[in-house]
Design a protein around this motif. Sequence first.
Motif, PDB file in Angstrom:
ATOM      1  N   ARG A  46       9.179   1.751 -11.676  1.00 19.80           N
ATOM      2  CA  ARG A  46       9.548   1.548 -10.264  1.00 19.80           C
ATOM      3  C   ARG A  46       9.098   0.178  -9.768  1.00 19.80           C
ATOM      4  NH1 ARG A  46       8.520   7.073 -10.649  1.00 19.80           N
ATOM      5  NH2 ARG A  46       6.308   6.902 -10.201  1.00 19.80           N
ATOM      6  N   LEU A  47       7.972  -0.307 -10.259  1.00 25.86           N
ATOM      7  CA  LEU A  47       7.524  -1.649  -9.886  1.00 25.86           C
ATOM      8  C   LEU A  47       8.451  -2.719 -10.456  1.00 25.86           C
ATOM      9  CD1 LEU A  47       5.520  -3.596  -8.638  1.00 25.86           C
ATOM     10  CD2 LEU A  47       4.022  -3.260 -10.614  1.00 25.86           C
ATOM     11  N   LEU A  48       9.085  -2.419 -11.565  1.00 31.44           N
ATOM     12  CA  LEU A  48      10.035  -3.353 -12.166  1.00 31.44           C
ATOM     13  C   LEU A  48      11.141  -3.758 -11.189  1.00 31.44           C
ATOM     14  CD1 LEU A  48      11.357  -4.765 -14.639  1.00 31.44           C
ATOM     15  CD2 LEU A  48      12.348  -2.546 -15.254  1.00 31.44           C
ATOM     16  N   ILE A  49      11.506  -2.855 -10.279  1.00 30.43           N
ATOM     17  CA  ILE A  49      12.628  -3.123  -9.365  1.00 30.43           C
ATOM     18  C   ILE A  49      12.333  -4.302  -8.432  1.00 30.43           C
ATOM     19  CG2 ILE A  49      14.110  -2.148  -7.562  1.00 30.43           C
ATOM     20  CD1 ILE A  49      13.543   0.636  -8.910  1.00 30.43           C
ATOM     21  N   VAL A  67       0.840  -1.210   0.000  1.00 32.13           N
ATOM     22  CA  VAL A  67       0.000   0.000   0.000  1.00 32.13           C
ATOM     23  C   VAL A  67       0.869   1.251   0.000  1.00 32.13           C
ATOM     24  CG1 VAL A  67      -1.687   1.346   1.324  1.00 32.13           C
ATOM     25  CG2 VAL A  67      -1.964  -1.129   1.107  1.00 32.13           C
ATOM     26  N   LYS A  68       1.923   1.234   0.804  1.00 30.58           N
ATOM     27  CA  LYS A  68       2.818   2.393   0.865  1.00 30.58           C
ATOM     28  C   LYS A  68       3.502   2.610  -0.479  1.00 30.58           C
ATOM     29  CE  LYS A  68       6.611   4.514   3.448  1.00 30.58           C
ATOM     30  NZ  LYS A  68       7.485   4.440   4.640  1.00 30.58           N
ATOM     31  N   GLU A  69       3.964   1.541  -1.111  1.00 36.80           N
ATOM     32  CA  GLU A  69       4.603   1.674  -2.415  1.00 36.80           C
ATOM     33  C   GLU A  69       3.631   2.277  -3.427  1.00 36.80           C
ATOM     34  OE1 GLU A  69       6.741   1.349  -6.021  1.00 36.80           O
ATOM     35  OE2 GLU A  69       7.324   1.638  -3.921  1.00 36.80           O
ATOM     36  N   ALA A  70       2.403   1.773  -3.447  1.00 38.00           N
ATOM     37  CA  ALA A  70       1.414   2.283  -4.398  1.00 38.00           C
ATOM     38  C   ALA A  70       1.129   3.757  -4.160  1.00 38.00           C
ATOM     39  CB  ALA A  70       0.121   1.464  -4.281  1.00 38.00           C
ATOM     40  N   GLN A  71       0.997   4.132  -2.890  1.00 40.21           N
ATOM     41  CA  GLN A  71       0.696   5.531  -2.564  1.00 40.21           C
ATOM     42  C   GLN A  71       1.865   6.444  -2.908  1.00 40.21           C
ATOM     43  OE1 GLN A  71       1.928   7.336   0.555  1.00 40.21           O
ATOM     44  NE2 GLN A  71       0.847   9.164  -0.136  1.00 40.21           N
ATOM     45  N   LYS A  93      -3.557  -3.462  -6.848  1.00 34.74           N
ATOM     46  CA  LYS A  93      -4.017  -4.671  -7.545  1.00 34.74           C
ATOM     47  C   LYS A  93      -2.964  -5.167  -8.529  1.00 34.74           C
ATOM     48  CE  LYS A  93      -7.787  -6.313 -10.534  1.00 34.74           C
ATOM     49  NZ  LYS A  93      -9.047  -5.911 -11.238  1.00 34.74           N
ATOM     50  N   ALA A  94      -2.360  -4.239  -9.268  1.00 33.85           N
ATOM     51  CA  ALA A  94      -1.345  -4.619 -10.258  1.00 33.85           C
ATOM     52  C   ALA A  94      -0.132  -5.260  -9.592  1.00 33.85           C
ATOM     53  CB  ALA A  94      -0.925  -3.386 -11.067  1.00 33.85           C
ATOM     54  N   ILE A  95       0.307  -4.693  -8.455  1.00 31.13           N
ATOM     55  CA  ILE A  95       1.447  -5.263  -7.734  1.00 31.13           C
ATOM     56  C   ILE A  95       1.143  -6.691  -7.303  1.00 31.13           C
ATOM     57  CG2 ILE A  95       2.829  -5.124  -5.616  1.00 31.13           C
ATOM     58  CD1 ILE A  95       2.529  -2.084  -5.732  1.00 31.13           C
ATOM     59  N   ASN A  96      -0.001  -6.887  -6.681  1.00 35.51           N
ATOM     60  CA  ASN A  96      -0.345  -8.214  -6.164  1.00 35.51           C
ATOM     61  C   ASN A  96      -0.462  -9.250  -7.277  1.00 35.51           C
ATOM     62  OD1 ASN A  96      -0.530  -7.857  -3.265  1.00 35.51           O
ATOM     63  ND2 ASN A  96      -2.327  -6.598  -3.624  1.00 35.51           N
ATOM     64  N   ILE A  97      -1.088  -8.871  -8.371  1.00 34.39           N
ATOM     65  CA  ILE A  97      -1.239  -9.809  -9.486  1.00 34.39           C
ATOM     66  C   ILE A  97       0.124 -10.137 -10.104  1.00 34.39           C
ATOM     67  CG2 ILE A  97      -2.112  -9.997 -11.856  1.00 34.39           C
ATOM     68  CD1 ILE A  97      -4.664  -8.628 -10.901  1.00 34.39           C
ATOM     69  N   ARG A 104       5.899  -9.048 -21.660  1.00 35.54           N
ATOM     70  CA  ARG A 104       4.470  -9.395 -21.671  1.00 35.54           C
ATOM     71  C   ARG A 104       3.825  -9.122 -20.320  1.00 35.54           C
ATOM     72  NH1 ARG A 104       2.150 -15.580 -22.401  1.00 35.54           N
ATOM     73  NH2 ARG A 104      -0.021 -15.114 -21.804  1.00 35.54           N
ATOM     74  N   LEU A 105       4.517  -9.478 -19.239  1.00 35.47           N
ATOM     75  CA  LEU A 105       3.982  -9.231 -17.899  1.00 35.47           C
ATOM     76  C   LEU A 105       3.848  -7.729 -17.639  1.00 35.47           C
ATOM     77  CD1 LEU A 105       3.046 -10.205 -15.134  1.00 35.47           C
ATOM     78  CD2 LEU A 105       5.448 -10.333 -14.425  1.00 35.47           C
ATOM     79  N   LEU A 106       4.830  -6.943 -18.048  1.00 35.00           N
ATOM     80  CA  LEU A 106       4.753  -5.498 -17.853  1.00 35.00           C
ATOM     81  C   LEU A 106       3.548  -4.914 -18.582  1.00 35.00           C
ATOM     82  CD1 LEU A 106       8.483  -4.310 -18.106  1.00 35.00           C
ATOM     83  CD2 LEU A 106       7.161  -4.966 -16.075  1.00 35.00           C
ATOM     84  N   LYS A 107       3.242  -5.442 -19.759  1.00 33.00           N
ATOM     85  CA  LYS A 107       2.076  -4.973 -20.501  1.00 33.00           C
ATOM     86  C   LYS A 107       0.778  -5.311 -19.766  1.00 33.00           C
ATOM     87  CE  LYS A 107       3.883  -5.009 -25.252  1.00 33.00           C
ATOM     88  NZ  LYS A 107       3.740  -5.606 -26.612  1.00 33.00           N
ATOM     89  N   GLU A 108       0.723  -6.502 -19.172  1.00 34.26           N
ATOM     90  CA  GLU A 108      -0.467  -6.895 -18.412  1.00 34.26           C
ATOM     91  C   GLU A 108      -0.656  -5.983 -17.201  1.00 34.26           C
ATOM     92  OE1 GLU A 108      -0.671 -11.030 -17.409  1.00 34.26           O
ATOM     93  OE2 GLU A 108       0.010 -11.686 -19.383  1.00 34.26           O
ATOM     94  N   ILE A 109       0.445  -5.689 -16.511  1.00 38.22           N
ATOM     95  CA  ILE A 109       0.380  -4.790 -15.351  1.00 38.22           C
ATOM     96  C   ILE A 109      -0.089  -3.407 -15.785  1.00 38.22           C
ATOM     97  CG2 ILE A 109       1.690  -3.715 -13.480  1.00 38.22           C
ATOM     98  CD1 ILE A 109       3.720  -6.021 -13.794  1.00 38.22           C
ATOM     99  N   HIS A 110       0.433  -2.950 -16.903  1.00 44.24           N
ATOM    100  CA  HIS A 110       0.067  -1.623 -17.404  1.00 44.24           C
ATOM    101  C   HIS A 110      -1.425  -1.542 -17.698  1.00 44.24           C
ATOM    102  CE1 HIS A 110      -0.190   1.595 -20.553  1.00 44.24           C
ATOM    103  NE2 HIS A 110       0.592   2.198 -19.667  1.00 44.24           N
TER     104      HIS A 110
END
Length: 376
Positions: A222-225, A69-73, A111-115, A128-134
Amino acid sequence: MKLEKFKSGRHQQRYQYKSFEPNSINQEWSWDDPTINTLLEQANKSLGELNAFSLIVPDIDLFVRMHIVKEAQKSSKIEGTQTEMDEALMQKEQIQPEKRNDWQEVQNYIKAINIAINKLNNLPLSVRLLKEIHSLLLQGVRGEHKQPGDFRTTQNWIGGSNLSDAVFIPPHAENVNDLMGDLELFWYNENINVPHLIRIAISHYQFETIHPFLDGNGRIGRLLIPLYLIDNKMLTKPALYLSDFFERNRSSYYDALMRVRTSNDMIHWIKFFLNGIIETTKNGKKVFTSIFELDRQVKNKLTTLGRRTQQGNDALNVLYKNPIISAVELGSALNISNPTSNKLIRDLMKLDILREANDKQKGQLYVFSDYFKLFL
């Protein structure tokens, strides 16, 4: 390639503007600067210590949710959203109408992080995964019409109001697929000897420079890290997020990325990145240590509830997942009636575990404040 001799790319004339075309990164990397060796050693050591917590802490997933949650915010805040940490934990109806669009962006990111993390159990990190997250990131929010889940087919820019006054113009759309393919090959190239933290530092720079999507590039980059670190077994759980460090050092973050493009100074960026890893992991260890102590203190208090101690412990597990809650939400989570839930909340307030939220406009909410404050 020596970091000291790195050439980041070239500007190519387009119609009325010049795009920056980055050089490929899928190659061997080395350096002469001894400071990088020292920082890399410290970062690896500190990251390993943080990861050890995820292996020894019981019910670690209870606490990891707050990290997410903190990362998303924080990551969304860098992009201009105004959702605060307490609001990120609330239900939509508890959010003021004019702030719900920003709130939804943060929820999409959670939601994107968890999935994405769940998918890593069966699939490797990939374009492909990055596209799904996007696609998930832009669902139902501003940017939903900007090719969610697909790389851009038009030119974008960073800063300024248009291409004529942009601070930075990423590569032309025709080159995005090849550049992202090169980035993906770099992640898995076993024929080069490049430490993982150096690979992901260079990868984050390259992703942000390619800017492959029309919107959401900062958050995906940043989520890529953490996804890369989890995929390469450097983290067992998603307990490390750099967005808080980047947000607190926003100007330095942007400047370090831009210095690579304008001055070929990859060394400065890598040092900044490794310092971010070191600081963030140290803070993460402090948070987990504080959680241990808080958990011990709270469970001691709960023993005074007598035969309702187990119910109090069940409530505590709910509060670790969501430290801002209503009586109805707590009752639903514990499968107890509203009167029982209200009584339990009164008991927890008497024990100074829960407190009333200050903002009554958002409805009657209660805060596990000693826990919540650990993530501010």
